[in-house]
Write a protein that holds these residues in place. Structure first.
Motif, PDB file in Angstrom:
ATOM      1  N   VAL A 292       0.858  -1.191   0.000  1.00  0.00           N
ATOM      2  CA  VAL A 292       0.000   0.000   0.000  1.00  0.00           C
ATOM      3  C   VAL A 292       0.890   1.235   0.000  1.00  0.00           C
ATOM      4  O   VAL A 292       1.773   1.362   0.849  1.00  0.00           O
ATOM      5  N   GLU A 293       0.666   2.094  -0.983  1.00  0.00           N
ATOM      6  CA  GLU A 293       1.412   3.349  -1.069  1.00  0.00           C
ATOM      7  C   GLU A 293       0.431   4.478  -1.365  1.00  0.00           C
ATOM      8  O   GLU A 293       0.066   4.703  -2.506  1.00  0.00           O
ATOM      9  N   GLN A 294      -0.001   5.166  -0.311  1.00  0.00           N
ATOM     10  CA  GLN A 294      -0.892   6.308  -0.484  1.00  0.00           C
ATOM     11  C   GLN A 294      -0.038   7.549  -0.700  1.00  0.00           C
ATOM     12  O   GLN A 294       1.020   7.690  -0.098  1.00  0.00           O
ATOM     13  N   PRO A 295      -0.496   8.461  -1.555  1.00  0.00           N
ATOM     14  CA  PRO A 295       0.276   9.682  -1.782  1.00  0.00           C
ATOM     15  C   PRO A 295       0.321  10.535  -0.520  1.00  0.00           C
ATOM     16  O   PRO A 295      -0.589  10.486   0.306  1.00  0.00           O
ATOM     17  N   LYS A 296       1.389  11.286  -0.400  1.00  0.00           N
ATOM     18  CA  LYS A 296       1.533  12.185   0.740  1.00  0.00           C
ATOM     19  C   LYS A 296       0.463  13.260   0.676  1.00  0.00           C
ATOM     20  O   LYS A 296       0.163  13.788  -0.382  1.00  0.00           O
ATOM     21  N   VAL A 297      -0.096  13.574   1.808  1.00  0.00           N
ATOM     22  CA  VAL A 297      -1.093  14.636   1.893  1.00  0.00           C
ATOM     23  C   VAL A 297      -0.370  15.898   2.346  1.00  0.00           C
ATOM     24  O   VAL A 297       0.263  15.914   3.399  1.00  0.00           O
ATOM     25  N   GLU A 298      -0.463  16.920   1.510  1.00  0.00           N
ATOM     26  CA  GLU A 298       0.201  18.171   1.852  1.00  0.00           C
ATOM     27  C   GLU A 298      -0.656  18.937   2.847  1.00  0.00           C
ATOM     28  O   GLU A 298      -1.861  19.044   2.684  1.00  0.00           O
TER      29      GLU A 298
END
Length: 124
Positions: free
Chosen positions: A89-95
């Motif tokens: 699982v690789e969720q994008p970073k939340v800015e």
């Protein structure tokens, strides 16, 4: 006939998002599913358990081969009843959104209101 597929959570990168979930990397989740189901159907079941959207999941066998969403489980190398597959699982970073203080431009707005006054409203 239902299969039991053991899904080992190999990597679990939530992109900095805090999620209330009991599963961590290294743990194994058992999923019941039909052998004619697709990888995407398996991902949907996994999504409910580990709180990770299907588009952030990758499923591989223990040899590292990644499976496509439309492949049927029964046709995938390494998939079998009581077999183990790996979940990545690789969720994008939340800015983080930076909230900037408001500027002191009341005078500008006050001047604009006077200029845009236009014609008075008709009475009646």
């Amino acid at each position: 006939e239902q299969w039991v597929v053991k899904v080992k959570i190999e990597t679990l990168d939530r992109g900095g998002v805090k999620v209330k979930n009991m599963w961590d990397a290294g743990q194994v989740v058992s999923v019941q599913i039909e052998p004619h189901a697709t990888i995407n159907m398996l991902k949907q079941r996994i999504a409910l358990l580990v709180s990770a959207h299907t588009k952030h999941q990758r499923i591989t066998n223990e040899a590292g081969r990644e499976f496509g969403d439309i492949e049927k489980l029964a046709d995938c190398e390494g998939f079998e009843n009581n077999g183990t597959v790996l979940l990545h699982v690789e969720q994008p970073k939340v800015e983080e959104k930076v909230i900037e203080p408001l500027s002191d431009d009341e005078e500008i707005w006050a001047g604009a209101a006077d200029d845009d006054a236009g014609e008075p409203m008709p009475e009646g």
